[in-house]
Design an enzyme around this catalytic site. Structure first.
Site, mmCIF file in Angstrom:
data_model
loop_
_atom_site.group_PDB
_atom_site.id
_atom_site.type_symbol
_atom_site.label_atom_id
_atom_site.label_comp_id
_atom_site.label_asym_id
_atom_site.label_seq_id
_atom_site.Cartn_x
_atom_site.Cartn_y
_atom_site.Cartn_z
ATOM 1 N N GLN A 257 0.842 -1.206 0.000
ATOM 2 C CA GLN A 257 0.000 0.000 0.000
ATOM 3 C C GLN A 257 0.879 1.259 0.000
ATOM 4 O O GLN A 257 2.058 1.209 0.344
ATOM 5 C CB GLN A 257 -0.900 0.008 1.244
ATOM 6 C CG GLN A 257 -0.167 -0.217 2.551
ATOM 7 C CD GLN A 257 -0.997 -0.941 3.620
ATOM 8 O OE1 GLN A 257 -2.242 -1.002 3.586
ATOM 9 N NE2 GLN A 257 -0.302 -1.530 4.582
ATOM 10 N N ASP B 105 -7.713 -5.655 13.794
ATOM 11 C CA ASP B 105 -7.599 -4.199 13.602
ATOM 12 C C ASP B 105 -7.135 -3.958 12.163
ATOM 13 O O ASP B 105 -5.967 -3.645 11.897
ATOM 14 C CB ASP B 105 -6.583 -3.638 14.596
ATOM 15 C CG ASP B 105 -6.327 -2.157 14.353
ATOM 16 O OD1 ASP B 105 -5.300 -1.639 14.844
ATOM 17 O OD2 ASP B 105 -7.145 -1.528 13.654
ATOM 18 N N SER B 106 -8.062 -4.148 11.226
ATOM 19 C CA SER B 106 -7.645 -4.142 9.814
ATOM 20 C C SER B 106 -8.062 -2.853 9.123
ATOM 21 O O SER B 106 -8.952 -2.132 9.595
ATOM 22 C CB SER B 106 -8.323 -5.308 9.086
ATOM 23 O OG SER B 106 -9.697 -5.006 8.915
ATOM 24 N N SER B 107 -7.451 -2.620 7.992
ATOM 25 C CA SER B 107 -7.909 -1.536 7.127
ATOM 26 C C SER B 107 -9.174 -2.041 6.423
ATOM 27 O O SER B 107 -9.726 -3.065 6.795
ATOM 28 C CB SER B 107 -6.797 -1.174 6.141
ATOM 29 O OG SER B 107 -5.934 -2.271 5.906
ATOM 30 N N ASP B 108 -9.642 -1.297 5.421
ATOM 31 C CA ASP B 108 -10.937 -1.621 4.806
ATOM 32 C C ASP B 108 -10.826 -2.777 3.813
ATOM 33 O O ASP B 108 -9.727 -3.115 3.382
ATOM 34 C CB ASP B 108 -11.472 -0.361 4.090
ATOM 35 C CG ASP B 108 -11.692 0.783 5.087
ATOM 36 O OD1 ASP B 108 -11.201 1.899 4.835
ATOM 37 O OD2 ASP B 108 -12.281 0.515 6.145
ATOM 38 N N GLU C 47 0.995 -8.590 11.429
ATOM 39 C CA GLU C 47 0.795 -7.377 10.617
ATOM 40 C C GLU C 47 1.514 -7.594 9.280
ATOM 41 O O GLU C 47 2.668 -7.997 9.269
ATOM 42 C CB GLU C 47 1.382 -6.170 11.355
ATOM 43 C CG GLU C 47 1.708 -4.960 10.478
ATOM 44 C CD GLU C 47 0.501 -4.394 9.725
ATOM 45 O OE1 GLU C 47 -0.505 -4.077 10.377
ATOM 46 O OE2 GLU C 47 0.583 -4.308 8.486
ATOM 47 N N ASP D 15 0.740 -12.263 6.506
ATOM 48 C CA ASP D 15 -0.686 -12.129 6.191
ATOM 49 C C ASP D 15 -1.502 -12.799 7.305
ATOM 50 O O ASP D 15 -1.287 -13.978 7.624
ATOM 51 C CB ASP D 15 -0.966 -12.813 4.836
ATOM 52 C CG ASP D 15 -2.407 -12.611 4.384
ATOM 53 O OD1 ASP D 15 -2.672 -12.715 3.188
ATOM 54 O OD2 ASP D 15 -3.270 -12.314 5.257
ATOM 55 N N TYR E 91 -13.068 9.179 11.039
ATOM 56 C CA TYR E 91 -13.369 7.964 10.274
ATOM 57 C C TYR E 91 -14.526 8.231 9.333
ATOM 58 O O TYR E 91 -15.181 9.263 9.429
ATOM 59 C CB TYR E 91 -13.647 6.795 11.226
ATOM 60 C CG TYR E 91 -12.374 6.114 11.670
ATOM 61 C CD1 TYR E 91 -11.150 6.464 11.100
ATOM 62 C CD2 TYR E 91 -12.365 5.140 12.639
ATOM 63 C CE1 TYR E 91 -9.977 5.871 11.497
ATOM 64 C CE2 TYR E 91 -11.197 4.523 13.051
ATOM 65 C CZ TYR E 91 -10.006 4.912 12.460
ATOM 66 O OH TYR E 91 -8.842 4.320 12.857
#
Ligand code: SAM
Length: 315
Positions: free
Chosen positions: A48, A173-176, A123, A154, A242
């Site tokens: 990313q 606790d992930s991103s989208d 992470e 992963d 957010y």
């Protein structure tokens, strides 16, 4: 203020020089903007785009693929709620797994629980960890706890190999669900979480915004009801930066919200709405006082607006 528009990535507004505008297919037709004082870091990892900038009003800001992940001003709301909603709902959590969470904030919060003996973290992106340690020391302090074991990898693969029934709690606790976190919102991943949890173990996942993502939330709830035979609950909290529901005129915005799926596996009952395990205050000294979470706001987090209650309870 970085006036040179040519070098800044697309999310730095070309319309309003010196502003960062968060636009995403996750919230079409809307944008949230923060005034930029200085861009502190720009990088591209294997997974990313990573940006850190000093904002005018929210302190330093971490952005992944153009989406705000945390700001110094309001990260406490998210990190404290995603951690203490599950951990304060079970007596004496000992082994905790964090998926994602590369900024270290959830680790900082898990470390407040004296009963916890082991904190595993998986992470995917080392750049997030390194950038957080460099620019967000009060968040990355979580990595300094001796109970933390950090694996760079992963989360999907990590859970596939996790020993059955080995964790009291898993925090996702992930991103989208666009980019590397996509599979963390899918059924096979939830099945692997359930397998890794002990009977009566709990999971808490980042579960988007009920103003914007009822379709995603519906799918997550359906999958969780099939997989987690203890209890399945949706909670939410306020995090100003957010995904938000913007009311016109554009400069007046109802502040953002973020939701959490809280589930338990079959076994000892877990009543998420009534916390049984208060945070051990003595441990909070090293990580500073709690700024957002308390027992009342814990219970209140499960009170939903009617449009969401109807959908979630019907699944
Ligand atoms: N607070 C943020 C939110 O509400 O969206 C999440 C913060 S944290 C920075 C999200 C982390 O999830 C990122 O560091 C990202 O690299 C990590 N991540 C995304 N997909 C992953 C995966 N498949 N396995 C492990 N970590 C992942």
């Amino acid at each position: 203020e970085n006036g040179d528009q040519t070098k800044e990535p697309a999310c730095f507004s070309s319309v309003i020089p010196g502003w960062f505008s968060e636009m995403s297919p996750m919230w079409p037709g809307e944008a949230h903007s923060l005034k930029v004082e200085k861009v502190l870091f720009q990088g591209k990892s294997d997974y990313q785009d990573v940006i850190v900038f000093q904002s005018a009003t929210y302190g330093k800001v971490l952005v992944l693929d153009g989406v705000i992940q945390l700001t110094e001003r309001d990260e406490c709301a998210y990190q404290e709620m995603i951690t203490h909603l599950p951990l304060c709902s079970i007596p004496n959590p000992k082994k905790v797994l964090v998926i994602g969470g590369g900024d270290g904030g959830v680790l900082r919060e898990v470390a407040r629980h004296a009963s916890v003996e082991q904190i595993d973290m998986c992470e995917i992106d080392k750049m997030v960890v390194d950038v957080s340690k460099q620019f967000f020391p009060n968040v990355a302090i979580g990595f300094e706890d001796p109970r933390v074991n950090l694996v760079i990898g992963d989360g999907v693969a990590f859970l596939k190999n996790a020993a059955e029934g080995s964790y009291d709690a898993v925090i996702v606790d992930s991103s989208d669900p666009i980019g590397p976190a996509k599979e963390l919102f899918e059924k096979p991943f939830f099945q692997s979480v359930a397998r890794a949890l002990r009977p009566g173990g709990v999971v808490c996942t980042q579960a988007e915004s009920l103003w914007l993502h009822m379709d995603i939330i519906e799918d997550i709830v359906s999958n969780c009801r099939e997989i987690f035979k203890g209890s399945v609950n949706y909670a939410w909290t306020s995090v100003p930066t957010y995904p938000r529901h913007v009311s016109l005129p554009l400069n007046i915005q109802s502040h953002g919200v973020i939701g959490f799926m809280l589930c338990s596996t079959e076994g000892p009952d877990v009543d998420f709405k009534n916390p049984v395990n208060p945070i051990d205050d003595s441990s909070s000294k090293s990580n500073g006082p709690l700024k957002f979470y308390n027992a009342e706001i814990h219970s209140a987090a499960f009170c939903l607006p009617s449009f969401a209650k109807k959908v979630i309870e019907s699944k």
